[in-house]
Design a protein around this motif. Structure first.
Motif, short mmCIF file in Angstrom:
data_model
loop_
_atom_site.label_atom_id
_atom_site.label_comp_id
_atom_site.label_asym_id
_atom_site.label_seq_id
_atom_site.Cartn_x
_atom_site.Cartn_y
_atom_site.Cartn_z
N ILE A 1 0.61 -1.31 -0.11
CA ILE A 1 0.07 0.01 0.18
C ILE A 1 0.95 1.16 0.05
N VAL A 2 2.07 1.31 0.65
CA VAL A 2 2.71 2.50 0.82
C VAL A 2 3.57 2.49 -0.39
N THR A 3 4.38 1.64 -0.60
CA THR A 3 5.31 1.62 -1.93
C THR A 3 4.49 1.92 -3.30
N GLU A 4 3.36 1.29 -3.32
CA GLU A 4 2.58 1.63 -4.72
C GLU A 4 1.72 2.79 -4.41
N LEU B 1 -4.26 -0.91 8.89
CA LEU B 1 -4.65 -0.95 7.46
C LEU B 1 -5.82 0.22 7.43
N PRO B 2 -6.95 0.17 8.20
CA PRO B 2 -7.81 1.04 7.69
C PRO B 2 -7.69 2.51 7.94
N ALA B 3 -6.59 2.95 8.69
CA ALA B 3 -6.25 4.20 8.97
C ALA B 3 -5.28 4.67 7.51
N LEU B 4 -4.44 3.66 7.11
CA LEU B 4 -3.63 3.80 5.68
C LEU B 4 -4.88 4.01 4.43
N THR B 5 -5.81 3.44 4.50
CA THR B 5 -6.77 3.63 3.31
C THR B 5 -8.11 4.47 3.67
N GLY B 6 -7.83 5.18 4.84
CA GLY B 6 -9.19 6.18 5.03
C GLY B 6 -10.26 5.35 5.24
N GLU C 1 7.46 7.45 10.00
CA GLU C 1 8.05 6.28 10.46
C GLU C 1 7.64 4.88 10.19
N LEU C 2 6.18 4.68 10.12
CA LEU C 2 5.55 3.58 9.37
C LEU C 2 6.06 3.28 8.11
N SER C 3 6.28 4.34 7.17
CA SER C 3 6.59 4.03 5.59
C SER C 3 7.91 3.44 5.70
#
Length: 361
Positions: A234-237, A316-321, A254-256
């Motif tokens: 999710i982060v790299t793409e 995961l829900p936070a990363l994807t809104g 930091e997470l990335s």
């Protein structure tokens, strides 16, 4: 049978399921249970009663139940003698005084919950505080570590099963077998009939798999590895929701950096899945809105590393809104209303923290 002897009582199933108990209609005759069935007028369960609830009648009046205290004088034998309640209480008090409060611990059993009353556990906790002995919450061998991990991440609120049925376009059953959450199962079925995609992630093919469009069977204990690799994709793409992350989270940079080594290839070796399966799931989850994750309530957290899985998955829900939207976020699971835990030291996995009751570092 006279009208005085018989009556119909509306109550709740005592089987400690989550997120809600099912309504039960009980026929009582001369003070004894005669029949039971699901309460069709209950607005939540609407007459549903699973096999556990229907088996409740086997508990009451069962001749094999222990009704009186017993003492075993010699622990090397299996010989027990029935004693009075006074003798049993005196026996325990004498042993506790001999050991001293520092060497005494209380641990509530599951029966304290299945009778439908948390008062038993609360009274035990009060006694422990007054006496000065150790007290362990029974959830620590159940969902406690998972709640701890979710609480540290900050995902302290869940969406309802009704919301899932009406609004979710993807439902991820992550270690969540519907046989242990039967009152939620019909809402999953309703969502799937509406067109929602249902995905199961588990260590074996459970009952939930039969209601799923896709099943990922992973090695036990590898849930955190799977979630980290999903975050890597999710982060790299750049599939993450930048606006939501900027507005509602901390720690994304930091997470990335943290997830960069955890590639799908690395996770494939850890989980037993194929690299392509992991990447495909990550892309599907990130591109489907709204998506809801039902996080496992017990089994996946019963290890020393189990709380890391809860932390990673709830990122995961936070990363994807997906937090704070109908049909998204985390779904109803064990103790969801009490998942908030205190901040206890520095996290071992840098996480996205949703700003909703998060304690600042």
């Amino acid at each position: 049978m006279s009208a005085v002897d018989a009556k119909i009582v509306r109550t709740m199933c005592p089987m400690n399921c989550h997120p809600t108990f099912c309504g039960m209609q009980v026929e009582v005759e001369s003070g004894r249970l005669k029949t039971l069935s699901g309460d069709k007028d209950n607005p939540d369960s609407a007459g549903f009663l699973c096999v556990r609830g229907r088996a409740t009648s086997e508990i009451f009046g069962n001749p094999k139940r222990l009704l009186y205290p017993q003492i075993r004088d010699d622990r090397r034998t299996d010989i027990w003698r029935r004693v009075s309640w006074d003798e049993a209480l005196d026996f325990m008090a004498k042993r506790m005084r001999s050991a001293g409060p520092e060497a005494v611990g209380l641990w509530a059993g599951h029966g304290g919950f299945t009778v439908g009353s948390a008062v038993t556990v609360q009274l035990m906790q009060r006694f422990a505080h007054m006496y000065g002995c150790q007290n362990w919450h029974p959830a620590m061998v159940c969902w406690g570590l998972g709640g701890f991990g979710v609480g540290l991440t900050g995902a302290l609120k869940v969406n309802t099963k009704e919301d899932m049925a009406e609004n979710s376009n993807m439902i991820v059953l992550w270690g969540a077998n519907i046989s242990s959450q039967p009152n939620t199962a019909r809402h999953i079925v309703a969502a799937r009939r509406r067109g929602a995609k249902v995905i199961t992630i588990d260590v074996r093919r459970t009952e939930a798999a039969a209601q799923s469009d896709e099943v990922f069977l992973i090695r036990p204990g590898s849930d955190a590895a799977f979630a980290l690799a999903v975050m890597h994709v999710i982060v790299t793409e750049k599939l993450h929701d930048s606006e939501f992350i900027e507005a509602h989270t901390v720690g994304f940079a930091e997470l990335s950096s943290h997830v960069l080594p955890f590639t799908p290839a690395w996770a494939a070796a850890e989980t037993g899945l194929e690299e392509g399966q992991i990447a495909s799931f990550a892309r599907a989850y990130a591109s489907t809105r709204p998506a809801m994750i039902l996080l496992g309530g017990s089994s996946m957290h019963k290890s020393a590393n189990g709380w890391h899985a809860a932390r990673a998955i709830s990122c995961l829900p936070a990363l994807t809104g997906n937090f704070g939207v109908a049909g998204g976020g985390l779904g109803p699971r064990h103790g969801a209303h009490s998942a908030a835990m205190c901040w206890c030291g520095r996290p071992l996995i840098p996480t996205v923290l949703w700003r909703s009751g998060v304690i600042a570092r």
